[in-house]
Design a protein around this motif. Sequence first.
Motif, short mmCIF file in Angstrom:
data_model
loop_
_atom_site.label_atom_id
_atom_site.label_comp_id
_atom_site.label_asym_id
_atom_site.label_seq_id
_atom_site.Cartn_x
_atom_site.Cartn_y
_atom_site.Cartn_z
N ASP B 38 35.53 -19.46 16.88
CA ASP B 38 36.43 -20.40 15.39
C ASP B 38 36.05 -20.24 14.52
O ASP B 38 36.23 -20.73 13.93
N GLU B 112 31.58 -19.68 25.72
CA GLU B 112 32.91 -20.69 24.99
C GLU B 112 33.35 -19.16 24.71
O GLU B 112 34.74 -18.50 24.35
N ILE B 115 35.94 -18.89 26.89
CA ILE B 115 37.52 -20.29 26.50
C ILE B 115 38.08 -19.50 25.56
O ILE B 115 39.12 -19.87 25.88
N VAL B 116 38.18 -18.83 25.00
CA VAL B 116 39.05 -19.05 24.29
C VAL B 116 39.52 -17.71 24.93
O VAL B 116 40.49 -17.29 24.93
N SER B 118 39.81 -16.99 28.15
CA SER B 118 41.51 -17.95 29.15
C SER B 118 42.24 -18.88 28.16
O SER B 118 43.35 -18.55 28.61
N ARG B 119 41.99 -19.44 26.74
CA ARG B 119 43.29 -20.42 26.73
C ARG B 119 44.35 -18.69 26.04
O ARG B 119 45.65 -18.81 26.10
N LEU B 178 37.74 -20.88 36.44
CA LEU B 178 37.88 -22.10 35.64
C LEU B 178 37.42 -22.77 35.58
O LEU B 178 37.11 -23.52 35.08
N VAL B 181 34.23 -23.05 33.76
CA VAL B 181 34.28 -23.01 32.30
C VAL B 181 34.41 -24.18 32.01
O VAL B 181 34.56 -24.59 30.90
N PHE B 182 35.15 -24.99 32.87
CA PHE B 182 35.63 -26.62 32.72
C PHE B 182 33.57 -27.84 33.05
O PHE B 182 33.41 -28.63 33.01
N GLU B 184 30.52 -28.67 32.49
CA GLU B 184 29.59 -29.17 31.35
C GLU B 184 28.22 -29.58 32.35
O GLU B 184 27.40 -29.86 31.23
#
Lengths: 232, 232
Positions: B38, B112, B115-116, B118-119, B178, B181-182, B184
């Motif tokens: 982003d 990252e 994540i993009v 996945s969304r 998934l 992705v979460f 951390e």
Amino acid sequence: MWYKHYMNETKTTVSKSQVTSRRLYEISMAHFLEKGFDQTTMRDLAAAAELSLGAFYYHFPNKEAVIQRFYQQSFDSFKYACDSVFAETENIEKRLLGVIEARLKTFEGSREILIVLSRSAVDPRSPLSPFGGDQKEIREKTVSIMREMIESSDLKCEKGLRTYLPELFWMYMMGMILFWVFDESNNQKKTRDFIQQLTPQIVRLIRYTRIPLSGTVLGPLKKTLEMLIGPR
Amino acid sequence: MWYKHYMNETKTTVSKSQVTSRRLYEISMAHFLEKGFDQTTMRDLAAAAELSLGAFYYHFPNKEAVIQRFYQQSFDSFKYACDSVFAETENIEKRLLGVIEARLKTFEGSREILIVLSRSAVDPRSPLSPFGGDQKEIREKTVSIMREMIESSDLKCEKGLRTYLPELFWMYMMGMILFWVFDESNNQKKTRDFIQQLTPQIVRLIRYTRIPLSGTVLGPLKKTLEMLIGPR
DNA sequence: GCCATTTTTTGAACATGTTTAAAATTTACT
DNA sequence: AGTAAATTTTAAACATGTTCAAAAAATGGC
């Protein structure tokens, strides 16, 4: 004060801002539902409300904030619906079915909105992630509802497993919501049928854990649950 | 021809467009990884490539297309890695662990980006949905890899269940992605540990289905699987 | 009712993804 | 090499989410 009105015998003052933001919210949701979230422009919304674009941003920090409010409200009515489910039966299977059904009902007719919410929810950095940000609170409240659902229910099962059930049921419900988001069948009937089919089986498996023999499977599972959910 | 070069004894012509788009891809990924998706502007990328903004759009229809290419390439190297996993062992547990590990390895350092991806993937209308669009193909190929993994393995289990396993393993892997992705934790260690813990248990349960007794659970489960995956 | 303060609104500007028409370059063919 | 067709590049414009400084309106205390 801009506006005073009487509600339940108590004087309630409502600021101009509250009135305007509710109006903006309602206009916005109407547009989102009719034309779609991405197809609705902030300028459309401001124009429909006969306000300037900047004024809109005074009331909502960004476009998504409008649907976050929807999500918040949908949670409130979900919570309310759960109370009457719990009053109706102590049977865990019926309760679980009722709770999930209630949740889906709060999203009914707003599938596109939920898709938009999901795509942010999947981003751990977003305020809509269930683990951080604003949604964290809703997740915790939902887990509490699940806990309440279990505690006052007829469910008997292995003690250790029981402590993990609230989170597990939350995950199960999230999974069903995801299924629902992807379900293109008429009125998401497939999802409803699937839940009807699967839920009793899950409950049955959980009940089996009272049988001592089940320890073979349950032993290692507990460690896995601890890794998934955290220690008890 | 803009550029000819020799590869494996065969003359291969490479159009100017191919050269440029690869260059754009590499520059873009470098920027995404360093500054975030982003935070990287299309103008940044065009400038870094010493091309005009419009020229960039000649090579990629939009910003996401760049990471779709990454996803495609990551799949190719995943597929390649699976071959060597299968060559190494016939044990289903080791294979499943190896395959999932291989998949995560292709995403390493690009969390990252994932994540993009996945969304978008969570949006059934997006070309990145695993059920429609461009990703559908990758999903089907991945299910085929799972099928291959099972067929040539040592896994023995109830026949009916076996036909559902490729899709089930695909879902399992998606779930682990998934989770990743979460996750951390440092280098997503939690995910790795969790997979190590859970996978053998899943395999064990599947193997149990050979015991006739297991029919009590398996009977209704089959119908559920049919609803989830489709008839066999 | 008047004034200082706070809340709300405005209009313009900005940032960035995307489109487009025209210009420049490259290719394919003779 | 010369030329018509194609590919590639450019610069400008557009669309839309968001920000901001200043103006207008509302509020609260006197």
